[in-house]
Design an enzyme around this catalytic site. Structure first.
Site: not given
Ligand code: FPP
Length: 249
Positions: A34, A75, A197, A77, A29-30, A205
């Site tokens: 970032w 599911t 997490r 996202n 997450d994050g 979540s």
């Molecule tokens: C959550 O952060 C992250 C995700 C929903 C996507 C994770 C995907 C990857 C790291 C890339 C693909 C994976 C692989 C295995 C190659 P967020 O977007 O919710 O962050 P935020 O809370 O800061 O908005």
């Protein structure tokens, strides 16, 4: 000089193998925050997160973790902007192509968990190929959760059991915890010992909700793209210091 540093680094990690979690599950997450802090598009955050995922996967294997499960796409996202969804799917595809090229050099066994029926044909073909190519590997088991939701996983398990009842193979009173476990995506694997997490959010979540029953939770105030092998070592040390009682005293 090089060796000196290597020795120093591994000497610093003194968690005995029996104190290590066999199964580590990570909510990556994050990424979005970032990217925003750097004035970059959210997909740049996911790309940075995908690089960290590869580093941390290798690090977990080096530390002796047996199963690593990462949450790549839930599911829920799908409700994100189309560009972000396709960006994550592209990163998954790139990862699969890269790991298929490298698979002889690596000893990691890959499984994708989640409802894969909604993914593109190209992605499901690559997933099938990666799972088949790594099926006989003896090292760490890597589960990548895609279009995964804990409740959705239970719905799928119930439907499968329901169909078995319908054809007379199972009686309702035979349903027990073991049978439900055997119908989950993680069938045959140990439950997560440690759920990690980063990013400061204090939620599960919908992640591995059945399997998480006795997991130790570790929350860290670091955004996933900034997460380092040293941070993983810190999480492993925190886990090792916990007193797990599984409902006993
Ligand atoms: C959550 O952060 C992250 C995700 C929903 C996507 C994770 C995907 C990857 C790291 C890339 C693909 C994976 C692989 C295995 C190659 P967020 O977007 O919710 O962050 P935020 O809370 O800061 O908005």
């Amino acid at each position: 000089m090089m060796n000196f540093f290597k020795r120093k680094h591994s000497a610093e990690f003194s968690v005995p193998p029996e104190k290590l979690p066999a199964h580590v599950a990570v909510i990556m997450d994050g990424n979005g925050r970032w990217a925003r802090r750097r004035g970059l598009p959210r997909t740049a955050g996911h790309a940075a997160g995908a690089r960290v995922f590869r580093t941390i996967t290798k690090h977990c294997e080096k530390r002796g973790v047996k199963v690593l499960t990462v949450y790549a796409f839930s599911t829920e996202n799908w409700s994100r902007p189309a560009e972000e969804v396709s960006g994550i799917m592209r990163l998954l595809r790139d990862h699969l192509i890269e790991s298929l090229a490298d698979f002889k050099a690596e000893n990691i066994k890959t499984r994708f968990i989640g409802d894969l029926s909604r993914l593109s044909r190209e992605l499901t073909d690559l997933i099938a190929e990666a799972e088949a190519e790594t099926a006989n590997k003896t090292g760490m088991q890597l589960n990548i959760a895609v279009n995964y939701g804990g409740r959705d996983e239970l719905v799928h398990a119930m439907r499968k059991i329901g169909r078995e009842i319908q054809r007379g193979a199972v009686k309702p009173e035979e349903i027990g915890e073991k049978m439900i476990e055997n119908h989950l995506y993680t069938a045959g694997q140990p439950d997560p010992d440690l759920i990690l997490r980063p990013s400061g959010e204090l939620r599960l979540s919908n992640y591995l909700i059945w399997q998480a029953a006795y997991a130790e939770m570790v929350f860290m105030d670091i955004l996933w793209p900034d997460f380092t092998p040293e941070d993983m070592d810190e999480a492993l040390r925190t886990y090792a210091a916990r007193n797990r009682r599984f409902g006993g005293v």
